[in-house]
Motif scaffolding. Structure first.
Motif, PDB file in Angstrom:
ATOM      1  N   TRP A 299       0.784  -1.234   0.000  1.00 29.78           N
ATOM      2  CA  TRP A 299       0.000   0.000   0.000  1.00 29.78           C
ATOM      3  C   TRP A 299       0.817   1.286   0.000  1.00 29.78           C
ATOM      4  CZ3 TRP A 299      -3.327  -2.071   4.627  1.00 29.78           C
ATOM      5  CH2 TRP A 299      -4.161  -3.102   4.158  1.00 29.78           C
ATOM      6  N   ALA A 300       1.981   1.265   0.662  1.00 24.82           N
ATOM      7  CA  ALA A 300       2.740   2.524   0.761  1.00 24.82           C
ATOM      8  C   ALA A 300       3.214   2.932  -0.630  1.00 24.82           C
ATOM      9  CB  ALA A 300       3.910   2.371   1.706  1.00 24.82           C
ATOM     10  N   PRO A 301       3.282   4.231  -0.874  1.00 23.51           N
ATOM     11  CA  PRO A 301       3.633   4.677  -2.221  1.00 23.51           C
ATOM     12  C   PRO A 301       5.100   4.449  -2.558  1.00 23.51           C
ATOM     13  CG  PRO A 301       3.375   6.549  -0.734  1.00 23.51           C
ATOM     14  CD  PRO A 301       3.009   5.328   0.052  1.00 23.51           C
ATOM     15  N   SER A 302       5.350   4.210  -3.828  1.00 24.24           N
ATOM     16  CA  SER A 302       6.730   4.227  -4.310  1.00 24.24           C
ATOM     17  C   SER A 302       7.136   5.705  -4.407  1.00 24.24           C
ATOM     18  CB  SER A 302       6.808   3.526  -5.663  1.00 24.24           C
ATOM     19  OG  SER A 302       5.938   4.174  -6.557  1.00 24.24           O
ATOM     20  N   PRO A 303       8.410   5.998  -4.655  1.00 24.41           N
ATOM     21  CA  PRO A 303       8.819   7.408  -4.763  1.00 24.41           C
ATOM     22  C   PRO A 303       7.960   8.168  -5.769  1.00 24.41           C
ATOM     23  CG  PRO A 303      10.721   6.001  -4.652  1.00 24.41           C
ATOM     24  CD  PRO A 303       9.545   5.078  -4.750  1.00 24.41           C
ATOM     25  N   GLN A 304       7.579   9.361  -5.371  1.00 28.23           N
ATOM     26  CA  GLN A 304       6.662  10.178  -6.171  1.00 28.23           C
ATOM     27  C   GLN A 304       7.405  11.332  -6.844  1.00 28.23           C
ATOM     28  OE1 GLN A 304       3.100   9.454  -6.338  1.00 28.23           O
ATOM     29  NE2 GLN A 304       4.142   7.601  -5.652  1.00 28.23           N
ATOM     30  N   PRO A 305       6.778  11.955  -7.848  1.00 25.95           N
ATOM     31  CA  PRO A 305       7.377  13.156  -8.435  1.00 25.95           C
ATOM     32  C   PRO A 305       7.544  14.241  -7.373  1.00 25.95           C
ATOM     33  CG  PRO A 305       5.567  12.358  -9.790  1.00 25.95           C
ATOM     34  CD  PRO A 305       5.531  11.568  -8.514  1.00 25.95           C
ATOM     35  N   ARG A 306       8.567  15.075  -7.536  1.00 25.31           N
ATOM     36  CA  ARG A 306       8.823  16.151  -6.569  1.00 25.31           C
ATOM     37  C   ARG A 306       8.926  17.490  -7.279  1.00 25.31           C
ATOM     38  NH1 ARG A 306      11.975  15.159  -1.197  1.00 25.31           N
ATOM     39  NH2 ARG A 306      10.872  13.290  -0.579  1.00 25.31           N
ATOM     40  N   ASP A 307       8.542  18.513  -6.547  1.00 25.81           N
ATOM     41  CA  ASP A 307       8.642  19.860  -7.101  1.00 25.81           C
ATOM     42  C   ASP A 307      10.096  20.311  -7.048  1.00 25.81           C
ATOM     43  OD1 ASP A 307       8.442  22.472  -7.799  1.00 25.81           O
ATOM     44  OD2 ASP A 307       6.819  22.966  -6.406  1.00 25.81           O
ATOM     45  N   GLY A 308      10.676  20.469  -8.196  1.00 28.93           N
ATOM     46  CA  GLY A 308      12.082  20.867  -8.275  1.00 28.93           C
ATOM     47  C   GLY A 308      12.257  22.362  -8.434  1.00 28.93           C
ATOM     48  N   GLY A 309      11.242  23.119  -8.103  1.00 26.39           N
ATOM     49  CA  GLY A 309      11.326  24.576  -8.219  1.00 26.39           C
ATOM     50  C   GLY A 309      10.886  25.029  -9.591  1.00 26.39           C
ATOM     51  N   SER A 310      11.723  24.782 -10.603  1.00 26.97           N
ATOM     52  CA  SER A 310      11.380  25.212 -11.954  1.00 26.97           C
ATOM     53  C   SER A 310      10.438  24.237 -12.646  1.00 26.97           C
ATOM     54  CB  SER A 310      12.658  25.368 -12.775  1.00 26.97           C
ATOM     55  OG  SER A 310      13.470  24.234 -12.585  1.00 26.97           O
ATOM     56  N   ARG A 311      10.375  23.003 -12.162  1.00 25.36           N
ATOM     57  CA  ARG A 311       9.500  22.004 -12.786  1.00 25.36           C
ATOM     58  C   ARG A 311       9.324  20.816 -11.849  1.00 25.36           C
ATOM     59  NH1 ARG A 311      12.061  17.610 -15.003  1.00 25.36           N
ATOM     60  NH2 ARG A 311      14.309  17.603 -14.687  1.00 25.36           N
ATOM     61  N   ILE A 312       8.356  19.966 -12.203  1.00 27.69           N
ATOM     62  CA  ILE A 312       8.149  18.738 -11.423  1.00 27.69           C
ATOM     63  C   ILE A 312       9.122  17.680 -11.945  1.00 27.69           C
ATOM     64  CG2 ILE A 312       6.476  16.912 -10.852  1.00 27.69           C
ATOM     65  CD1 ILE A 312       5.765  19.619  -9.604  1.00 27.69           C
ATOM     66  N   VAL A 313       9.837  17.062 -11.027  1.00 29.63           N
ATOM     67  CA  VAL A 313      10.830  16.061 -11.418  1.00 29.63           C
ATOM     68  C   VAL A 313      10.273  14.673 -11.141  1.00 29.63           C
ATOM     69  CG1 VAL A 313      13.184  15.223 -11.031  1.00 29.63           C
ATOM     70  CG2 VAL A 313      12.671  17.681 -10.829  1.00 29.63           C
ATOM     71  N   LYS A 314      10.274  13.830 -12.185  1.00 30.43           N
ATOM     72  CA  LYS A 314       9.747  12.472 -12.005  1.00 30.43           C
ATOM     73  C   LYS A 314      10.856  11.557 -11.481  1.00 30.43           C
ATOM     74  CE  LYS A 314       6.446  12.518 -15.802  1.00 30.43           C
ATOM     75  NZ  LYS A 314       7.117  12.568 -17.105  1.00 30.43           N
ATOM     76  N   PRO A 315      10.486  10.598 -10.620  1.00 30.62           N
ATOM     77  CA  PRO A 315      11.533   9.768 -10.007  1.00 30.62           C
ATOM     78  C   PRO A 315      12.270   8.869 -10.997  1.00 30.62           C
ATOM     79  CG  PRO A 315       9.349   8.967  -9.411  1.00 30.62           C
ATOM     80  CD  PRO A 315       9.148  10.268 -10.110  1.00 30.62           C
ATOM     81  N   ASP A 316      11.613   8.557 -12.120  1.00 32.83           N
ATOM     82  CA  ASP A 316      12.277   7.649 -13.055  1.00 32.83           C
ATOM     83  C   ASP A 316      12.919   8.379 -14.234  1.00 32.83           C
ATOM     84  OD1 ASP A 316       9.912   8.405 -14.143  1.00 32.83           O
ATOM     85  OD2 ASP A 316       9.148   6.370 -14.505  1.00 32.83           O
ATOM     86  N   GLU A 317      13.082   9.675 -14.099  1.00 32.19           N
ATOM     87  CA  GLU A 317      13.864  10.397 -15.115  1.00 32.19           C
ATOM     88  C   GLU A 317      15.294   9.888 -15.086  1.00 32.19           C
ATOM     89  OE1 GLU A 317      13.749  14.622 -14.610  1.00 32.19           O
ATOM     90  OE2 GLU A 317      11.568  14.678 -14.610  1.00 32.19           O
ATOM     91  N   SER A 318      15.958   9.950 -16.234  1.00 29.38           N
ATOM     92  CA  SER A 318      17.297   9.343 -16.275  1.00 29.38           C
ATOM     93  C   SER A 318      18.355  10.163 -15.542  1.00 29.38           C
ATOM     94  CB  SER A 318      17.722   9.115 -17.725  1.00 29.38           C
ATOM     95  OG  SER A 318      17.772  10.373 -18.369  1.00 29.38           O
ATOM     96  N   LYS A 319      18.149  11.484 -15.459  1.00 34.90           N
ATOM     97  CA  LYS A 319      19.174  12.323 -14.826  1.00 34.90           C
ATOM     98  C   LYS A 319      19.053  12.293 -13.303  1.00 34.90           C
ATOM     99  CE  LYS A 319      21.388  14.505 -18.277  1.00 34.90           C
ATOM    100  NZ  LYS A 319      20.963  15.607 -19.116  1.00 34.90           N
ATOM    101  N   PHE A 320      20.198  12.150 -12.660  1.00 34.21           N
ATOM    102  CA  PHE A 320      20.263  12.050 -11.202  1.00 34.21           C
ATOM    103  C   PHE A 320      19.947  13.383 -10.523  1.00 34.21           C
ATOM    104  CE2 PHE A 320      22.917  12.860  -7.455  1.00 34.21           C
ATOM    105  CZ  PHE A 320      22.580  11.803  -6.633  1.00 34.21           C
TER     106      PHE A 320
END
Ligand code: G4P
Length: 556
Positions: A299-320
């Motif tokens: 039930w607990a969520p996997s890592p979620q997108p985060r607000d990176g200030g200029s844009r929302i960053v998705k957890p599975d984006e390739s850039k660290f």
């Protein structure tokens, strides 16, 4: 939980039971798959509710430890919370036990410890910014306690999903319905019981799985593997009645009440942080623990997108990208290196990664990030979103700092709280003033203390949220920086960070209040109010000035 895993030091990974499942680090699993299989959570509780015990059992399910010798670790904890020397002794252990990773089913679980002592609540807050869910442990005899209330407030601020484990049903404790009522009224969260206790104390028969309509039978005794336990169909079955008599009947009536109230598990409400699934059990007997771990995975969520200030960053984006949420001085005081704990928010860490540190504009090569399994430090080959990496550094990294693969991201959400206790620092040996400055700066960067420099000159002022922090600062100044300083009472009630867009107004405010203004370690202007009344008067007098009671730690 200063000594949570002191005895685990003696348990080598080769001795430990093998991992529960295959390692996920094989290159063929895609980044998105790996991220989806991460579960990152913190255990929160009032001291003594059973957090340490539950943590140990969870680690055992993950194959990270065996149980032998863990009792000793708990026993020595008693002394550790009141004496900085003890805290120092245990510091290495608290570093090691602050982040633990283990595999379970086909998932990777990251478990973050939160300090047990209320005086370190700021630390706890920062840890909670790095997790996707929390596991709340409640002592069934004591119900909701002070520290739990504070921690839950933090979870609520961030709408963190919470799973509840009501512990110690092997003792004579409070009635389950009463406990649920208390959670609902005090913590303002709906309860959805998933299991229900049948009896308690000497008559603790087991827990009833409400959905599955079966009782898992409790057998007192040390730490049996819960997969061996007996399952009994239904509360009204002949066997249940024969074994548990009136307790089965009572449980049946209570479950009917709960069902009637319509408080079934609602995943959306859980993920929104408004409803908590509740489990009953006994951590020390390893009873009801596996169910909690299963719920975390399911039930607990996997890592979620985060607000990176200029844009929302998705957890599975390739850039660290990652955010530092905790700095811990290294175990070896001779070497002033520190470990920055960063939560990976996107992409993939691999050894040698070159990361931009947007705050300084520099590029750092992260050669040897570490993680911990039980007490053992391991060099990481890979980390993805949800994982916590420990980065050795000499002060370049501060709390709230972001690391990226080139982009100027800004992850918000790690604030400093206005201190509640203040002291003036007086140096006994004036020749050590440089060391004092350096020590305070570094302890400030670790988030142990807030350091204020009055703009009109005079003694440096320290601010903390919990009194024990002063003891730790004094102790560490003496042992690590050979600085003998005394802390004297300061007539300050609270601090407020000052923001004003109008430069003229700000200059006028500075002139009029210079004797009450200071800069904090980041150079931010702070109003040190001598009393609540003085703060109210000043706030009213300067309507264009905003007085903030938190300051977000500067990132990019
Ligand atoms: P904490 O980290 O939340 O502070 O709690 P911890 O796990 O250290 O547990 C606090 C006390 O409660 C310990 O007893 C522990 O053994 C006991 N405890 C934990 N879970 C259960 C349970 O399910 N049933 C019962 N009856 N007790 C439980 P202690 O006396 O302080 O230490 P020790 O002598 O057991 O080591």
């Amino acid at each position: 939980m200063w000594t949570a895993f002191s005895s685990i030091q003696s348990v080598s990974m080769t001795q430990a039971a093998g991992p529960a499942t295959a390692d996920l680090s094989s290159a063929d699993a895609s980044l998105a798959t790996k991220v989806a299989r991460r579960r990152t959570f913190a255990i929160i509780s009032h001291p003594d509710a059973g957090k340490t015990t539950l943590t140990e059992k969870l680690l055992m399910f993950g194959g990270a430890i065996q149980l032998a010798g863990t009792v000793k670790a708990r026993k020595s904890k008693r002394h550790a919370t009141s004496d900085w020397l003890e805290i120092e002794k245990q510091r290495g252990i608290s570093v090691a036990s602050s982040v633990m990773q283990f595999p379970y089913r086909d998932h990777v679980v990251n478990l973050l410890d939160t300090p047990g002592h209320e005086d370190f609540s700021e630390d706890t807050y920062r840890v909670l910014t790095a997790v996707d869910a929390a596991l709340m442990v409640i002592d069934a005899a004591r119900g909701v306690e002070a520290q739990t209330i504070k921690l839950l407030e933090v979870c609520r601020m961030r709408a963190t999903p919470v799973i509840t484990f009501i512990n110690k049903f092997d003792r004579e404790v409070r009635e389950p319905l009463e406990l649920l009522d208390e959670i609902e009224s005090v913590l303002k969260m709906d309860c959805a019981p998933v299991t229900w206790p049948v009896g308690m104390g000497k008559h603790f028969g087991g827990v009833y799985d409400i959905e599955g309509d079966a009782i898992t039978r409790f057998r007192p005794g040390e730490e049996h593997a819960s997969k061996d336990v007996e399952r009994i169909a239904g509360l009204t079955s002949e066997r249940a009645r024969a074994l548990f008599g009136a307790d089965a009947e009572t449980a049946g009536m209570e479950v009917d009440l709960v069902r009637g109230a319509g408080s079934g598990f609602d995943k959306a409400a859980f993920l929104a942080g408004t409803q908590t699934p509740v489990f009953f059990g006994s951590a020390i007997n390893n009873f009801g623990v596996r169910e909690v771990l299963e719920a975390l995975i399911d039930w607990a969520p996997s890592p979620q997108p985060r607000d990176g200030g200029s844009r929302i960053v998705k957890p599975d984006e390739s850039k660290f990208s990652a955010i530092v949420f905790k700095i811990q001085a290294n175990m070896d005081p001779q070497h002033r290196d520190r470990i920055a704990f960063a939560r990976v928010c996107s992409g993939r860490y691999t050894p040698g990664l070159k990361a931009l540190h947007p705050r300084s504009g520099k590029t750092l090569r992260i050669g040897n990030a570490i993680t911990f399994m039980a007490q053992e430090r391991k060099h990481l080959d890979e980390a993805v979103a949800g994982d916590i990496i420990g980065i050795h550094n000499h002060g370049q990294l501060g709390i709230g700092d972001v690391l990226t693969e080139g982009e100027g991201l800004h992850y918000a959400g790690i604030p400093y709280f206005a201190p509640e206790l203040f002291r003036r620092v007086r140096l006994r040996d004036p020749l050590r003033s440089k060391q004092l400055r350096q020590g305070l700066q570094q302890l400030g960067e670790e988030g142990l203390v807030q350091v204020f420099t009055p703009i009109g000159g005079g003694d440096t002022i320290l601010g903390v949220v919990g009194a024990l922090q002063f003891d730790v600062v004094a102790g560490r100044l003496a042992s690590e920086y050979q600085v003998d300083a005394s802390f004297e009472a300061a007539a300050i009630h609270t601090a407020r960070w000052i923001i004003c867009d109008d430069d003229k107004e700000l200059a006028a405010f500075r002139d009029a209040n210079a004797h009450r203004l200071a800069t904090d370690s980041s150079g931010a202007l702070t109003f040190l109010a001598p009393s609540a009344a003085a703060l109210a008067v000043t706030t009213e007098k300067w309507p264009q000035i905003t007085f903030h009671n938190t300051r977000e730690i500067a990132a990019a």
